[in-house]
Design a protein around this motif. Structure first.
Motif, PDB file in Angstrom:
ATOM      1  N   PHE A 392       0.809  -1.163   0.106  1.00  0.00           N
ATOM      2  CA  PHE A 392       0.043   0.018   0.288  1.00  0.00           C
ATOM      3  C   PHE A 392       0.964   1.323   0.018  1.00  0.00           C
ATOM      4  O   PHE A 392       0.346   2.520  -0.218  1.00  0.00           O
ATOM      5  N   LEU A 393       1.950   0.938   0.204  1.00  0.00           N
ATOM      6  CA  LEU A 393       3.052   2.211   0.281  1.00  0.00           C
ATOM      7  C   LEU A 393       4.503   1.964   0.245  1.00  0.00           C
ATOM      8  O   LEU A 393       4.858   1.049   0.665  1.00  0.00           O
ATOM      9  N   ALA A 429      10.988   9.583  -2.920  1.00  0.00           N
ATOM     10  CA  ALA A 429       9.608   9.624  -3.549  1.00  0.00           C
ATOM     11  C   ALA A 429       8.952   8.486  -2.748  1.00  0.00           C
ATOM     12  O   ALA A 429       9.384   7.203  -2.591  1.00  0.00           O
ATOM     13  N   VAL A 430       7.813   8.881  -2.491  1.00  0.00           N
ATOM     14  CA  VAL A 430       6.708   7.932  -1.832  1.00  0.00           C
ATOM     15  C   VAL A 430       5.765   7.716  -2.812  1.00  0.00           C
ATOM     16  O   VAL A 430       5.010   8.689  -3.395  1.00  0.00           O
ATOM     17  N   THR A 431       5.247   6.373  -3.064  1.00  0.00           N
ATOM     18  CA  THR A 431       4.375   5.889  -3.772  1.00  0.00           C
ATOM     19  C   THR A 431       3.300   5.295  -3.130  1.00  0.00           C
ATOM     20  O   THR A 431       3.723   4.366  -2.127  1.00  0.00           O
ATOM     21  N   LEU A 432       2.078   5.388  -3.353  1.00  0.00           N
ATOM     22  CA  LEU A 432       0.914   4.648  -2.903  1.00  0.00           C
ATOM     23  C   LEU A 432       0.261   3.929  -4.025  1.00  0.00           C
ATOM     24  O   LEU A 432      -0.504   4.491  -4.810  1.00  0.00           O
ATOM     25  N   LEU A 436      -5.469   6.523  -5.638  1.00  0.00           N
ATOM     26  CA  LEU A 436      -5.684   7.440  -6.537  1.00  0.00           C
ATOM     27  C   LEU A 436      -5.712   8.954  -5.598  1.00  0.00           C
ATOM     28  O   LEU A 436      -6.477   9.390  -5.252  1.00  0.00           O
ATOM     29  N   LEU A 437      -4.407   9.486  -5.933  1.00  0.00           N
ATOM     30  CA  LEU A 437      -4.220  10.728  -4.972  1.00  0.00           C
ATOM     31  C   LEU A 437      -4.787  11.890  -5.502  1.00  0.00           C
ATOM     32  O   LEU A 437      -4.607  12.299  -6.983  1.00  0.00           O
ATOM     33  N   LYS A 438      -5.270  12.643  -4.785  1.00  0.00           N
ATOM     34  CA  LYS A 438      -6.150  14.091  -5.287  1.00  0.00           C
ATOM     35  C   LYS A 438      -5.229  15.159  -4.895  1.00  0.00           C
ATOM     36  O   LYS A 438      -5.180  16.163  -5.579  1.00  0.00           O
ATOM     37  N   SER A 439      -4.573  14.869  -3.647  1.00  0.00           N
ATOM     38  CA  SER A 439      -3.704  15.972  -3.080  1.00  0.00           C
ATOM     39  C   SER A 439      -2.941  15.401  -1.924  1.00  0.00           C
ATOM     40  O   SER A 439      -3.052  14.366  -1.334  1.00  0.00           O
ATOM     41  N   ALA A 440      -1.504  16.319  -1.698  1.00  0.00           N
ATOM     42  CA  ALA A 440      -0.602  15.936  -0.766  1.00  0.00           C
ATOM     43  C   ALA A 440      -0.373  17.364  -0.090  1.00  0.00           C
ATOM     44  O   ALA A 440       0.116  18.271  -0.995  1.00  0.00           O
ATOM     45  N   ASN A 441      -0.142  17.436   1.066  1.00  0.00           N
ATOM     46  CA  ASN A 441       0.154  18.601   1.651  1.00  0.00           C
ATOM     47  C   ASN A 441       1.319  18.453   2.869  1.00  0.00           C
ATOM     48  O   ASN A 441       0.801  17.499   3.636  1.00  0.00           O
ATOM     49  N   ASN A 458       0.473   8.441  -8.850  1.00  0.00           N
ATOM     50  CA  ASN A 458       0.283   8.040  -7.351  1.00  0.00           C
ATOM     51  C   ASN A 458       1.317   8.308  -6.361  1.00  0.00           C
ATOM     52  O   ASN A 458       1.656   7.465  -5.385  1.00  0.00           O
ATOM     53  N   ALA A 459       2.296   9.394  -6.716  1.00  0.00           N
ATOM     54  CA  ALA A 459       3.566   9.579  -6.054  1.00  0.00           C
ATOM     55  C   ALA A 459       3.882  10.765  -5.701  1.00  0.00           C
ATOM     56  O   ALA A 459       3.053  11.994  -6.444  1.00  0.00           O
TER      57      ALA A 459
END
Length: 475
Positions: A392-393, A429-432, A436-441, A458-459
């Motif tokens: 998952f990550l 680099a972090v990948t999920l 489905l990534l919408k945002s990262a803060n 997705n990263a």
């Protein structure tokens, strides 16, 4: 335990597997091997659904048609799971009887040659084959992983607090003795050595030592039965290291320090709080120890309550400080019952904080296991997660690890917390893979948003300073 059970049940429900499947979950952010203990019905065969191969089982005990087994789960995905099918062929039992244990004094694997000392119930020597060097101080009065009981210190003595009018404590160190080598058994992953001894107010000390065929580490599992007493006492396990000049280093919450140089004036110099790992070393060798169950340690000697102002260790021995009733918080407390203290030991030519940090996290954060039973899942209905396992990550830098993944306090997405543990500036680099990534803060520690991060598929990427901890909100 209830939280873990419910979480594993929810995960297992999303995997396309039938009943009688073991789901093994690895919460660490790198691929790993891990020992798994579980209960099975007799005659069980365990099959790795990722490889299709049957997994060799070590039967720890069998009773009333049940088995308690141990096996090595290999290549567990980072922050992910693998599944193992459990079948029950009839009528012949699959678990073959364990071979008769041997009682050789010297035990070897590809990494170490261990010399046992039955009298102390501990280890007399450990020869590192890669370094061609003995790592145990054979001149020490103590053996490696030997149980020590310290009596004395009753009344108003300086071991309780640094009052100059009080006399120094008169302490006597009693070493475990009258021991025996119970036996050495071959396991599917290596060898298991069992010893037994006893000491003052400690009628039973059962020690299991695990050697691994494919991993340079030694695991010590010490099960202690201790009598309750109210007199002053301390209990330790000794690890005498063959360092030419005593040098110590240990991990704190976010870095590692040398107590000779890095502590502020007034800090405790007789016992230390260890996070994940500690080591005794010199210019040619580092012996790292993971104290899984006991966070206190004394370096060079047991705690004698002298309250020194300079760190001058008397030896290169690490003393894992597992019990005392010296202080006001446990004054006259009776410390009795059954206890387990576990240690993982490794050695290398030079200090490798990253390797020790990873080993420490693996030892202190075991995998989680869920057994899918008939009542949990009828048939094998369609589910989104594959039977062979998934991650998952993933993080592409070995020195960056996931500390936490939790629901956001304001319910806007989830919070990821990472730490750089190798002591280097790095971009990771972090990948999920399944999100489905919408945002990262980027956030602060109390989850206030700071800066948005650029998403690629997705990263996303993070820049770390040495030892830095970063908090991220993902939606």
């Amino acid at each position: 335990n209830d939280l873990v059970d419910r979480s594993m049940s929810q995960l297992a429900d999303q995997i396309h597997v039938p009943a009688h499947t073991l789901v093994v979950f690895n919460s660490l952010s790198w691929q790993r091997d891990a020992l798994v203990e579980t209960d099975l019905f007799d005659h069980a065969i365990v099959t790795d659904l990722a490889t299709g191969a049957n997994v060799p089982l070590e039967v720890l005990w069998a009773k009333e048609n049940f088995l308690h087994v141990r096996f090595l789960a290999r290549d567990l995905p980072p922050v992910g799971y693998k599944c193992y099918r459990v079948t029950f062929p009839e009528p012949e039992p699959v678990a073959s009887p364990a071979p008769e244990p041997t009682r050789e004094r010297v035990v070897e694997n590809p990494f170490y040659r261990i010399t046992l000392d039955a009298e102390s119930g501990a280890v007399a020597g450990i020869f590192d084959k890669h370094l061609s060097r003995e790592i145990v101080d054979v001149h020490s009065p103590y053996k490696f992983d030997q149980y020590l009981y310290v009596s004395g210190g009753d009344g108003n003595t300086q071991i309780m607090r640094p009052i100059s009018a009080w006399p120094p404590a008169k302490l006597t160190v009693h070493s475990a003795a009258d021991g025996q080598l119970v036996g050495i058994a071959k396991t599917p992953f290596g060898q298991s050595i069992r010893l037994r001894s006893h000491c003052v107010n400690t009628p039973e000390i059962d020690t299991e030592i695990l050697l691994f065929d494919n991993s340079k580490k030694i695991e010590f599992i010490d099960r202690v039965k201790k009598q309750s007493v109210t007199s002053k006492e301390g209990v330790y396990f000794a690890f005498p290291v063959a360092s030419q000049v005593p040098q110590f280093v240990y991990a704190t919450q976010d870095e590692w320090i040398d107590p000779r140089h890095d502590l502020m004036k007034g800090a405790s110099l007789e016992w230390f709080t260890v996070q994940k790992w500690m080591a005794s070393r010199d210019s040619g060798i580092t012996v790292g120890i993971i104290p899984v169950d006991a966070p206190l340690a004394s370096f060079g000697d047991v705690n004698r309550g002298t309250w020194p102002t300079e760190f001058r260790p008397a030896s290169s021995t690490i003393f894992s400080y597992v019990m005392n009733n010296y202080w006001d918080t446990n004054y006259r407390a009776a410390q009795g019952g059954d206890f387990t203290f576990r240690y993982v030991v490794t050695s290398s030519a030079a200090l490798d904080p990253l390797a020790l940090a990873r080993l420490g996290w693996e030892a202190t954060r075991p995998v989680e296991v869920d057994y899918v039973m008939d009542q949990d899942k009828v048939g094998n209905p369609p589910r989104p997660l594959p039977a062979e396992g998934a991650s998952f990550l993933q993080v592409d830098q070995a020195g960056v690890m996931l500390l936490d993944w939790k629901a956001a306090e304001d319910e806007r997405g989830t919070i990821l917390r990472f730490q750089e543990v190798a002591g280097r500036d790095v971009t990771a680099a972090v990948t999920l893979p399944r999100a489905l990534l919408k945002s990262a803060n980027l956030c602060n520690a109390v989850e206030d948003d700071l800066d948005p991060l650029q998403i690629s598929g997705n990263a996303f990427r993070l820049k770390f300073r040495a030892h830095e901890i970063l908090t991220i909100r993902v939606q």
